[in-house]
Design a protein around this motif. Structure first.
Motif, mmCIF file in Angstrom:
data_model
loop_
_atom_site.group_PDB
_atom_site.id
_atom_site.type_symbol
_atom_site.label_atom_id
_atom_site.label_comp_id
_atom_site.label_asym_id
_atom_site.label_seq_id
_atom_site.Cartn_x
_atom_site.Cartn_y
_atom_site.Cartn_z
ATOM 1 N N SER A 70 0.823 -1.214 0.000
ATOM 2 C CA SER A 70 0.000 0.000 0.000
ATOM 3 C C SER A 70 0.860 1.268 0.000
ATOM 4 N N ASP A 71 2.101 1.155 0.342
ATOM 5 C CA ASP A 71 2.929 2.368 0.422
ATOM 6 C C ASP A 71 4.391 2.012 0.155
ATOM 7 N N GLU A 72 4.734 2.013 -1.160
ATOM 8 C CA GLU A 72 6.058 1.520 -1.537
ATOM 9 C C GLU A 72 7.195 2.415 -1.064
ATOM 10 N N ILE A 73 6.938 3.711 -0.985
ATOM 11 C CA ILE A 73 8.062 4.604 -0.643
ATOM 12 C C ILE A 73 7.933 5.130 0.784
ATOM 13 N N ARG A 74 7.377 4.280 1.624
ATOM 14 C CA ARG A 74 7.188 4.687 3.014
ATOM 15 C C ARG A 74 8.494 5.159 3.646
ATOM 16 N N HIS A 75 9.584 4.447 3.372
ATOM 17 C CA HIS A 75 10.838 4.816 4.028
ATOM 18 C C HIS A 75 11.271 6.222 3.651
ATOM 19 N N LEU A 76 10.904 6.631 2.433
ATOM 20 C CA LEU A 76 11.300 7.985 2.034
ATOM 21 C C LEU A 76 10.411 9.032 2.702
ATOM 22 N N THR A 77 9.114 8.807 2.706
ATOM 23 C CA THR A 77 8.224 9.818 3.297
ATOM 24 C C THR A 77 8.453 9.929 4.799
ATOM 25 N N LEU A 78 8.598 8.790 5.461
ATOM 26 C CA LEU A 78 8.827 8.832 6.919
ATOM 27 C C LEU A 78 10.144 9.536 7.237
ATOM 28 N N ALA A 79 11.173 9.246 6.442
ATOM 29 C CA ALA A 79 12.494 9.825 6.696
ATOM 30 C C ALA A 79 12.480 11.327 6.441
ATOM 31 N N GLU A 80 11.802 11.740 5.380
ATOM 32 C CA GLU A 80 11.776 13.162 5.029
ATOM 33 C C GLU A 80 11.062 14.000 6.074
ATOM 34 N N ARG A 81 9.999 13.427 6.635
ATOM 35 C CA ARG A 81 9.175 14.198 7.565
ATOM 36 C C ARG A 81 9.834 14.359 8.934
ATOM 37 N N ALA A 82 10.754 13.458 9.269
ATOM 38 C CA ALA A 82 11.290 13.449 10.637
ATOM 39 C C ALA A 82 12.184 14.658 10.918
#
Ligand code: C5P
Length: 408
Positions: A70-82
């Motif tokens: 459901s969310d292939e680039i989760r690692h990128l979005t989570l990392a960017e937001r932190a």
């Protein structure tokens, strides 16, 4: 104390240690201080505690896997937001992976993909803590600007006593707050820095130099960049890699260093001379390799240009920091240099002390400023020493130039 955490996005990484239950208390404290916390668990952490506990407390989904259709680039979005990644507890395993760039699950991938500051709180058995491989990995992380909250001594899960208990929640929270507070306080500053030794040629294959490794200067460059500054690093010969985001110019001699400093000086709001610039150079450098013989050889030396003294009169409102490496009469000599070179701050260290000086990962320095104040710092990693020097610069830069200033 609360303000540093309010509305900040914290990524809390939980790894597989018996101390994982303490992450619940850390999460609660972070939320009470106003942070928005997203929890990421490794698969071994889930053996100790369930994601549901964190989900209920954080009121957010808890992430455990890199592979979710459901969310292939989760690692990128989570990392960017932190705004900050905190790993507590951090096992020897994750420390080893981060130090070596391994990204084989969600948490390690986030660490590699993210550029937010990283704080880790190790917890493990005492024998693992003292293992040379673990200690080497920690010093790699320290060199990369990761803040390590050291474990404490006490009873361990193995039944033994020793180092390895997760640091207290207060210590972890205060490390997070300090890191966040320092986050952007150099924004808008251009820091011109020098680091490392210089080499003064005797002939085409020989030179005069000193024992500086450049580690302290590089730690400062990395720290200033991490706090939002544009960093121009004029570096003497060293094997250290250029810190990410830092603009480096490599030079060899004191003369080349001087020219490079003068070229960039108009752009700089802060000048930090951490380099161990040679004070003397051979008056003549031979064109050919000097021949070996049986007679003694006399090498005539002349002084090099003193860069700090030369730029003293062009200082204006720029903040000038010098270093003083001494082997005796530390405070008097450093204070004399502060005055002679018209500095705002001098960082003095007695290089004969154990844990201070050349080629080590730790340092013991004393800060002396233009207002006559002296602060002796304890033995710290060079990374933390760098942060404390920057803290002192921030504080002094905002201080009005009143009559209590002894250096003009
Ligand atoms: O006089 P001394 O070499 O001990 O002073 C040390 C400080 O002066 C350091 O900050 C060093 O980088 C700077 N320095 C300089 N030019 C030199 C020698 C040292 O700016 N030729």
């Amino acid at each position: 104390m609360e303000t540093a955490l309010r509305d900040k996005h914290i990524l809390l990484g939980v790894t597989g240690s018996i101390a994982a239950y303490k992450s619940v208390l850390i999460l609660r404290e972070l939320i009470q201080a106003g942070a928005r916390v997203t929890v990421v668990m490794t698969s071994s952490a889930r053996q100790f505690i369930t994601p549901l506990t964190f989900q209920v407390l954080s009121r957010r989904p808890v992430y455990t896997s890199l592979f979710d259709p459901s969310d292939e680039i989760r690692h990128l979005t989570l990392a960017e937001r932190a705004d900050l990644i905190l790993i507590a507890p951090a096992t020897a395993n994750i420390i080893g992976k981060i130090a070596n760039g391994i990204a084989d699950d969600l948490l390690t991938t986030l660490v590699l993909a993210g550029r937010a500051p990283l704080v880790i709180a190790p917890a493990m058995d005492g024998d693992m803590w003292t293992h040379p491989v673990l200690q080497r990995n920690l010093s790699v992380l320290d060199g990369l600007g990761v803040r390590v909250v050291p474990p404490e001594e006490g009873p361990l899960a193995s039944g033994k006593e020793g180092m390895g208990r997760l640091a207290s929640e207060e210590k972890i929270l205060s490390a997070v707050q300090n890191r966040l507070k320092r986050n952007e306080d150099f924004k808008g500053e251009t820091v011109l820095m020098t680091a490392g030794p210089t080499q003064e040629p005797v002939d085409p294959v020989r030179y005069l130099t000193n024992r500086s490794s450049g580690k302290m200067g590089y730690a400062l460059a990395r720290a200033a960049q991490g706090r939002g500054a544009r960093v121009l690093l004029i570096s003497g010969p060293t094997s250290l890699p250029c810190p990410v985001g830092v603009e480096r110019v490599q030079v060899r001699t004191a003369e080349e260093m001087r020219d490079a400093v003068l070229r960039s000086l108009p752009e700089a709001t802060v000048l930090i001379m951490a380099a161990a610039v040679a004070d003397y150079r051979p008056r003549r450098s031979a064109d050919r390799k000097l021949k070996k013989g049986l007679e003694p050889v006399l090498l005539e030396l002349e002084p090099t240009p003193d860069i700090l003294s030369e730029v003293r009169l062009q200082r204006g409102r720029r903040f000038h920091v010098g270093f003083a490496a001494e082997t005796e009469d530390l405070e008097n000599r450093a204070r004399a240099k502060l005055e002679q070179k018209g500095l705002d701050l001098i960082v003095a260290n007695d290089v004969t002390q154990e844990g201070a000086g050349f080629d080590l990962d730790t340092n013991i320095v004393t800060l002396m400023d233009a207002y006559g104040e002296t602060t002796a710092l304890p033995k710290l990693s060079k990374a933390e020493t760098a942060e404390r020097i920057l803290d002192a610069i921030v504080k002094l830069k905002t201080r009005p130039r009143t009559n209590d200033r002894i250096i003009r």
